[in-house]
Scaffold this active site. Structure first.
Site, PDB file in Angstrom:
ATOM      1  N   ALA A  92     118.285  16.927 148.135  1.00 53.69           N
ATOM      2  CA  ALA A  92     119.223  15.923 148.629  1.00 53.69           C
ATOM      3  C   ALA A  92     119.552  16.167 150.091  1.00 53.69           C
ATOM      4  O   ALA A  92     119.457  17.288 150.583  1.00 53.69           O
ATOM      5  CB  ALA A  92     120.502  15.944 147.797  1.00 53.69           C
ATOM      6  N   SER A  93     119.944  15.089 150.763  1.00 51.88           N
ATOM      7  CA  SER A  93     120.338  15.142 152.159  1.00 51.88           C
ATOM      8  C   SER A  93     119.223  15.761 152.993  1.00 51.88           C
ATOM      9  O   SER A  93     118.131  15.216 153.045  1.00 51.88           O
ATOM     10  CB  SER A  93     121.662  15.895 152.305  1.00 51.88           C
ATOM     11  OG  SER A  93     122.331  15.468 153.469  1.00 51.88           O
TER      12      SER A  93
END
Length: 578
Positions: free
Chosen positions: A373-374
């Protein structure tokens, strides 16, 4: 002793060593008999890559590589000498995506016409029963010891907020973010969940729940509605679990062994999965696929395993691994295994750049583990293909940035500071003062630049418009299943699927065996003795602290590691895996 005599002695010793190694290899190669049952124990920390530091070698304890389990099972599936699998599940630590990776390999093994049975002393300790039972339902038969329990009871998540603690310490979290759902800063800036935070978290909790229900229903041949009803009745003592059809047998391990012996035809010849891997001697293919593993918070510099922050993905280490794989003509494709919640925007971009340079010369396939994620998604989005498990936490396309202002803490403990500076913004990153209104404008310029780069890079890599990326971005965390539906990934699956796609993209026949080269290379014991980097005492002390205390210290220390990185790409703090 003369120099000549010493030379003869050394030659003789070397010859004996070589003979011993050859004899051991021959012994191991011949150690797999027809009708062998593969013995697989799943326990302790199940990880993507081992910490090769000196202190980890001495103190880390029971650590198992995920790929060792899945490779052994996948090889055994094609090996006529292996007739079945007897597995034992003990308390372990791994996320849902890793569990799904093992489930996939067991189900593929059974689909080949072979059997697989599993034993548990108890189906999950308090606070962690759903995952072990979900894993167990991939097997033909489930054995549970009579004093054991089946801790199946649904999903429960908790996020710890430290804003109240910071207030008491006189520390002000001066943070901002881009994206309605970009909640990484909330554990510092809030005392409870915002509506957006709650919405995003409940969404992937629901996805996890649905995946567990579907897996249990399929494995136990039950209706999904019936599984949901049983979950609402749990947890169960062993007799209840048997009566409700959630397990097949109650018995102790010796009784389990007797049953497996009968299943194997009366002669139980077992081999532990690690010994089985050694007996095969590894892949024998001539063409290579490089597997690069990146774990933990992403920072500039070298990868490491820190007593406080855990695994750290360093841009220097990962980019060097990509350059090495790209320049090696015998490497026909690259699989990048990502298990990261994000980190430095600069470090993420440097790694992303190397994926693009490599992609010009050979396929680059992403295999997502528990979290990508991110920043973890940033380094993945430009690949040739992206593969994720249904339970992988992915997405979180957004930006968060700021600093901890410590003036109140210094006042509280009586410390005083005097500052000197030249320039209107000389104290821009100084923790003794909040950002001024003018400095906020400058900081937002940094953040907007990163968000524009991020959404633009995803749009190009995934064949989408910026507007479409922004709509599904906004810092929103998605399960792997939803990420595929949104076009953020290409396929659902694990490493075997990623290897399959890498071979296809490289023009390698599906039935051709390839040699997997794992990067970055590990340090030898001698290198660790000469250049120790870790403090064993720190990890030993931390191991005795309560889990939530360790988690809070890890978050704060991870933030301090990123303190000089200016703009950060971080996913929201995830609740514990089921």
């Amino acid at each position: 002793m003369t120099r000549g005599a010493r030379g003869c002695l050394l030659i003789a010793a070397a010859m004996l060593f070589v003979i011993g190694v050859v004899a051991l290899a021959v012994m191991l190669a011949g150690g797999v008999r027809k009708g062998t049952v593969l013995q697989v124990t799943i326990a302790g920390d199940v990880v993507e890559d081992k910490d090769d530091s000196l202190e980890a070698r001495l103190f880390q304890g029971d650590v198992t590589l995920l790929r060792d389990i899945t490779h052994a099972v996948d090889r055994a599936r094609k090996d006529d000498r292996i007739t079945g699998i007897m597995a034992v599940i003990k308390p372990y630590s791994m996320g849902l995506a890793k569990v799904q990776e093992i489930r996939d390999s067991i189900q593929a093994f059974r689909a080949s016409g072979k059997w697989a049975v599993v034993y548990m002393d108890t189906a999950g300790e308090f606070g962690g029963g759903n995952s072990p039972y979900y894993l167990a339902t991939a097997f033909d038969e489930i054995w549970l010891s009579p004093p054991g329990d089946l801790n199946l009871y649904g999903l429960f998540g908790a996020v710890t907020f430290i804003r109240g603690t910071l207030d008491k310490l006189g520390i002000y979290p001066d943070f901002d973010s881009i994206g309605k759902y970009k909640n990484a800063k909330d554990i510092y800036t809030e005392k409870k969940m915002t509506e957006a935070h709650r919405e995003a978290t409940m969404m992937y909790l629901q996805d996890w729940y649905d995946q567990i229900v579907a897996g249990v229903a399929e494995g136990r041949k039950l209706d999904a509605a019936r599984v949901s009803a049983l979950i609402n009745e749990g947890p169960f003592i062993s007799k209840e679990a048997l009566d409700k059809g959630l397990v097949d047998h109650l018995g102790y391990f010796d009784e389990f062994e007797d049953a497996v012996k009968e299943k194997a035809g009366g002669d139980l010849n077992t081999m532990k999965f690690r010994d089985y891997l050694d007996s095969r001697g590894g892949s024998v293919g001539h063409r290579k696929i490089a597997v690069i593993t990146g774990m933990g918070i992403i920072v500039t510099g070298k990868s490491q395993n820190n007593p406080l922050a855990g695994a750290i993905m360093g841009s220097d280490t990962i980019t060097e691994a990509f350059r090495r794989a790209r320049r090696d003509k015998s490497v026909k494709a690259i699989v990048f295994r990502v298990d990261s919640p994000g980190g430095s925007a600069v470090a993420s971009d440097l790694i992303w750049r190397e994926t693009q340079l490599a992609r010009k010369e050979k396929p680059v396939v992403i295999s997502m583990s528990d979290v990508a994620a991110s920043g973890g998604y940033y380094v993945s989005a430009g690949a040739t293909k992206v593969v994720t498990q249904p339970g992988t936490i992915t997405g979180s396309i957004g930006v968060v940035a700021g600093k901890m202002v410590t003036t109140g803490l210094y006042d509280w403990i009586g410390l005083t500071r005097e500052t000197l500076g030249i320039g209107d913004h000389a104290g821009f990153y100084y923790t003794g003062q909040k950002f001024s209104a003018e400095e906020k404008v400058i900081y937002w310029k940094f953040m907007n630049k990163i968000y524009d780069n991020f959404t633009g890079m995803v749009a190009t890599g995934r064949g989408m418009t910026r507007e479409a990326v922004d709509k599904i971005g906004q810092g929103h965390v998605w399960s792997g299943t939803r990420a595929k539906g949104l076009g953020l990934v290409d396929e659902l699956g694990g490493m075997s699927k990623a290897i399959e796609l890498a071979k296809k993209e490289a023009g390698i026949p599906d039935d051709e065996e390839v040699r997997l080269v794992y990067l970055p290379e590990k340090k030898t014991l001698l290198q660790n003795l000469l250049w120790p980097e870790e403090d064993a005492r720190a990890r030993t002390v931390l191991a005795g602290l309560p889990r939530e205390v360790r988690a809070g210290m890890r978050d704060l220390y991870g933030l301090s590691l990123l303190g000089n990185e200016r703009v950060l790409l971080l996913s929201e703090p995830a609740v514990s895996a089921p």
